[in-house]
Design a protein around this motif. Structure first.
Motif, short mmCIF file in Angstrom:
data_model
loop_
_atom_site.label_atom_id
_atom_site.label_comp_id
_atom_site.label_asym_id
_atom_site.label_seq_id
_atom_site.Cartn_x
_atom_site.Cartn_y
_atom_site.Cartn_z
N ALA A 373 0.93 -1.21 0.01
CA ALA A 373 0.09 -0.26 0.06
C ALA A 373 0.86 1.28 -0.07
CB ALA A 373 -0.93 -0.05 1.26
N VAL A 374 2.02 1.22 0.60
CA VAL A 374 2.75 2.42 0.92
C VAL A 374 3.56 2.57 -0.47
CG1 VAL A 374 4.77 3.34 1.80
CG2 VAL A 374 2.94 2.25 3.39
N ARG A 376 2.45 1.86 -3.37
CA ARG A 376 1.48 2.39 -4.37
C ARG A 376 0.75 3.67 -4.15
NH1 ARG A 376 4.65 -1.00 -7.30
NH2 ARG A 376 3.72 -2.66 -7.96
N GLY A 377 1.15 4.19 -2.90
CA GLY A 377 0.77 5.54 -2.45
C GLY A 377 -0.79 5.16 -1.95
N VAL A 378 -1.46 4.33 -1.51
CA VAL A 378 -2.99 4.06 -0.94
C VAL A 378 -2.95 3.99 0.39
CG1 VAL A 378 -4.72 2.68 -1.50
CG2 VAL A 378 -3.17 2.60 -3.19
N PRO A 379 -3.69 5.02 1.09
CA PRO A 379 -4.22 5.19 2.39
C PRO A 379 -4.92 3.87 2.81
CG PRO A 379 -5.48 6.64 1.33
CD PRO A 379 -4.46 6.08 0.20
N MET A 380 -5.02 3.57 4.15
CA MET A 380 -5.57 2.27 4.53
C MET A 380 -6.64 2.70 5.68
SD MET A 380 -1.85 0.54 4.85
CE MET A 380 -1.13 1.94 4.57
N VAL A 381 -7.49 1.49 5.83
CA VAL A 381 -8.30 1.38 6.99
C VAL A 381 -7.76 -0.03 7.52
CG1 VAL A 381 -10.44 0.81 7.75
CG2 VAL A 381 -10.35 2.78 6.18
N ARG A 391 0.38 -3.58 16.30
CA ARG A 391 1.42 -2.54 16.14
C ARG A 391 1.69 -1.50 14.93
NH1 ARG A 391 7.13 -3.20 18.42
NH2 ARG A 391 7.26 -3.96 16.26
N ASN A 392 1.22 -2.59 13.81
CA ASN A 392 1.47 -1.67 12.39
C ASN A 392 0.11 -0.51 12.34
OD1 ASN A 392 3.46 -3.38 11.92
ND2 ASN A 392 2.34 -4.87 10.76
N ILE A 393 -0.80 -0.89 12.63
CA ILE A 393 -2.03 -0.09 12.49
C ILE A 393 -1.78 1.21 13.46
CG2 ILE A 393 -3.76 -1.17 14.05
CD1 ILE A 393 -4.23 0.93 10.86
N GLN A 394 -1.30 0.87 14.53
CA GLN A 394 -0.96 1.92 15.71
C GLN A 394 0.00 2.89 15.05
OE1 GLN A 394 0.13 0.11 19.28
NE2 GLN A 394 -1.88 -0.30 19.97
N ARG A 395 0.82 2.56 14.32
CA ARG A 395 1.75 3.29 13.76
C ARG A 395 1.66 4.10 12.74
NH1 ARG A 395 4.61 6.23 14.90
NH2 ARG A 395 6.20 6.13 13.27
N LEU A 396 0.65 3.49 11.97
CA LEU A 396 0.13 4.05 10.80
C LEU A 396 -0.75 5.32 11.03
CD1 LEU A 396 -0.34 1.00 8.36
CD2 LEU A 396 1.34 2.85 8.01
N SER A 397 -1.61 4.98 12.22
CA SER A 397 -2.42 5.89 12.61
C SER A 397 -1.70 7.12 13.01
CB SER A 397 -3.43 5.31 13.59
OG SER A 397 -4.36 4.04 13.03
N ARG A 434 4.50 10.30 1.76
CA ARG A 434 5.55 10.76 2.67
C ARG A 434 6.40 9.35 3.07
NH1 ARG A 434 5.82 11.26 7.93
NH2 ARG A 434 3.62 11.36 8.07
N LEU A 435 5.51 8.58 3.65
CA LEU A 435 6.22 7.37 4.24
C LEU A 435 6.83 6.71 3.19
CD1 LEU A 435 3.52 6.29 6.87
CD2 LEU A 435 5.43 7.64 7.06
N GLY A 436 6.19 6.54 1.96
CA GLY A 436 6.89 5.76 0.80
C GLY A 436 8.40 6.25 0.63
N GLU A 437 8.25 7.59 0.49
CA GLU A 437 9.76 8.47 0.13
C GLU A 437 10.79 8.08 1.15
OE1 GLU A 437 8.67 12.31 -0.14
OE2 GLU A 437 7.61 12.09 -2.09
N ILE A 438 10.38 7.99 2.48
CA ILE A 438 11.16 7.49 3.57
C ILE A 438 11.63 6.18 3.29
CG2 ILE A 438 11.55 7.51 6.10
CD1 ILE A 438 9.54 9.67 6.32
N TRP A 439 10.82 5.15 2.97
CA TRP A 439 11.09 3.66 3.32
C TRP A 439 12.13 3.54 2.09
CZ3 TRP A 439 5.74 1.00 3.96
CH2 TRP A 439 5.62 0.69 5.38
N VAL A 440 12.16 4.20 1.02
CA VAL A 440 13.01 3.71 -0.28
C VAL A 440 14.28 4.68 -0.19
CG1 VAL A 440 11.08 2.85 -1.46
CG2 VAL A 440 11.71 5.14 -2.04
N ASP A 441 14.41 5.49 0.73
CA ASP A 441 15.81 6.48 0.65
C ASP A 441 16.80 5.86 1.21
OD1 ASP A 441 17.23 8.53 -0.03
OD2 ASP A 441 15.94 10.01 1.41
#
Length: 518
Positions: A373-374, A376-381, A391-397, A434-441
């Motif tokens: 999702a990150v 491809r730039g798609v926000p999540m529920v 833990r993953n959803i806590q951080r994404l929120s 924004r998160l996608g740019e951080i992840w691949v840098d």
């Protein structure tokens, strides 16, 4: 001058390449779950393309005839039968305490290890093949049983995980893991913990130390010796000699922490270039001008396994949405399916998420789904069920990239409001990008970095020079039990001496007065 420089590079490069190109590598991947194996597949594929002779035992083979340096031993039938027998309903039940789930995962791994080690084709590899392997790459998923193959063949080994490291792996490598600072990945805590969370984290830490040393590791050692003989070291000592631990982590979902040099981070290993969609699926997405909600609970939880009450809530909510819904549902028919919903047993998720009409991804928040999702730039529920998903959803929120929901108490209105919030509020889309740019840098793409470290182990025949001395510190010493006992003894002795001295002085004073009065 330029030509001379290029010629030197041209001459040097083949020399370096020859140094590692002919290695024999054995991969042992036991967990029957595509979300795990899709992380590892690019590794063994790339190693074979680089000229290494790779043999892999796996429940998810690539079956690519163009990979001439790759031999795959397919254990999908037996391993998936074991997984089906254990089921995921137990792990999905939130009322089950985490320590019981850990015990259940070990029991699953005991069976998987027995099946893998007793496979006749694999026995030929580790007993009779005559091939001198240079390295073993083994899946890290709580149990260290299959690491023992490296001890049997007397070669270095690399552990690789499709998520963060379990607490036992951190113990083995001497990675700093105080329970007051770093939550175990199966606990739903993140960042700075309050007193209650630190208390529970400490209890879990103490329990896991006990369970590993006195129950799980002896059983693991017994299984390893059954197939690999009694000449191998104790299983805990084998795990401590791991040359590298490759973890699928990132700076967003996992808090920054000090790591020993042999713990290396990977990310988005399985992300592929976008491919064309099947014609019918493309038509459905293209025609959804109002937008699409994509719903999938991954390869482990699965929509078909969710409680009937939750399924009813989802169906009623989807029917009232103004969007089309694409639902990964693992059956031919969905009773009560609304008109705006299209179901599919299998959906090319990465390619669907790349479609511009997909507005939100409703997910269980498994790490690989989040990475897709990150990417491809798609926000999540997020609707977490097991393991690290909470833990993953806590951080994404917290990062403003998703809205989290509790599936056990979910109502139709809560679900609809969460979807409307993510679709209509542009901050979620912006934050995911924004998160996608951080992840691949990074200086190197994740796969290149991973391969470099694996070949580093081959070049140096292990990483003893990087081994942390804390790997040899016992739990007794790590928790300072001996120091605390000595301090308590000294303080107790001092208090006792003080007590005796005061009692003696008082006796001298008041005893003397008594004699005078008499």
């Amino acid at each position: 001058m330029c030509c001379d420089r290029n010629m030197k590079i041209f001459l040097i490069f083949p020399a370096l390449w020859t140094f590692v190109q002919s290695a024999h590598i054995l991969g042992v991947f036991q967990m029957p779950s595509f979300s795990h194996q899709c992380v590892f597949q690019p590794i063994w594929k790339e190693l074979s393309l680089l000229g290494h002779q790779v043999t892999v035992i796996t429940p998810n083979p690539l079956k690519d005839p163009t990979l001439v340096n790759l031999t795959e031993i397919d254990v999908s039938k037996a391993n998936y039968q074991i997984m089906q027998k254990h089921g995921f309903q137990f792990f999905m039940a939130k009322e089950q305490p985490v320590h019981l789930k850990i015990q259940k995962i070990f029991e699953l791994n005991y069976e998987l290890a027995n099946t893998v080690l007793s496979d006749k084709r694999f026995i030929e590899v580790y007993n009779n093949s005559g091939v001198k392997f240079d390295l073993i790459i083994a899946q890290t998923y709580i149990s260290p049983i299959l690491y023992a193959v490296a001890a049997k063949l007397q070669v270095p080994f690399v552990g690789v995980a499709s998520m963060g490291g379990w607490i036992g792996s951190h113990y083995a490598l001497g990675n700093p893991n105080p329970p007051s600072l770093y939550s175990e990945m199966f606990l739903p805590y993140h960042g700075r913990m309050n007193f209650s969370e630190r208390f529970r984290s400490t209890l879990y830490y103490l329990w896991s130390r006990y369970y590993l040393n006195f129950e799980a590791l002896p059983k693991c050692d017994q299984i390893a010796r059954k197939y690999l003989g009694n000449d191998i070291p104790y299983i805990q000592d084998i795990e401590k000699n791991m040359s590298l631990l490759l973890l699928t982590t990132n700076p967003i979902l996992y808090e920054p922490r000090p790591n020993v040099p042999t713990v290396i981070s990977m990310e988005q290993m399985h992300i592929k270039p976008v491919k064309p969609l099947p014609k019918d699926l493309k038509q459905f997405l293209d025609n959804a001008k109002e937008g699409v909600v994509y719903f999938s609970l991954g390869s482990n939880v699965k929509s078909i396994n969710i409680p009937e009450k939750l399924r009813k809530v989802l169906i009623e909510a989807f029917a009232e949405l103004p969007y089309k819904v694409l639902w990964k549902f693992e059956a031919d028919d969905l009773p009560g399916k609304p008109e705006n919903v299209l179901i599919g047993k299998w959906i090319p998720q990465q390619d669907v998420l790349a479609h511009p009409n997909v507005k939100v991804f409703v997910t269980q928040c498994g790490l690989q789904s989040v990475e897709e999702a990150v990417a491809r730039g798609v926000p999540m529920v997020g609707m977490p069920f097991i393991a690290d998903q909470t833990r993953n959803i806590q951080r994404l929120s917290e990062e403003g990239a998703a809205v989290g929901l509790e599936h056990t108490t979910l109502t139709k209105e809560e679900f609809k409001n969460a979807i409307f919030e993510v679709v209509n509020n542009p901050k979620y889309k912006q934050n995911v990008k924004r998160l996608g740019e951080i992840w691949v840098d990074h200086p190197l793409p994740s796969l290149n970095r991973t391969i470099w470290w694996i070949e580093y182990v081959i070049r140096h025949k292990g990483t003893k020079h990087l081994r942390s001395p804390t790997a040899d510190v016992s739990w007794f010493e790590y928790l300072l039990i001996d120091v605390i006992l000595v301090l308590l003894t000294i303080v107790s002795l001092a208090l006792f001496i003080l007590y005796v001295a005061i009692k003696f002085i008082l006796r001298m004073i008041f005893g003397g007065r008594k004699l005078k009065q008499n």
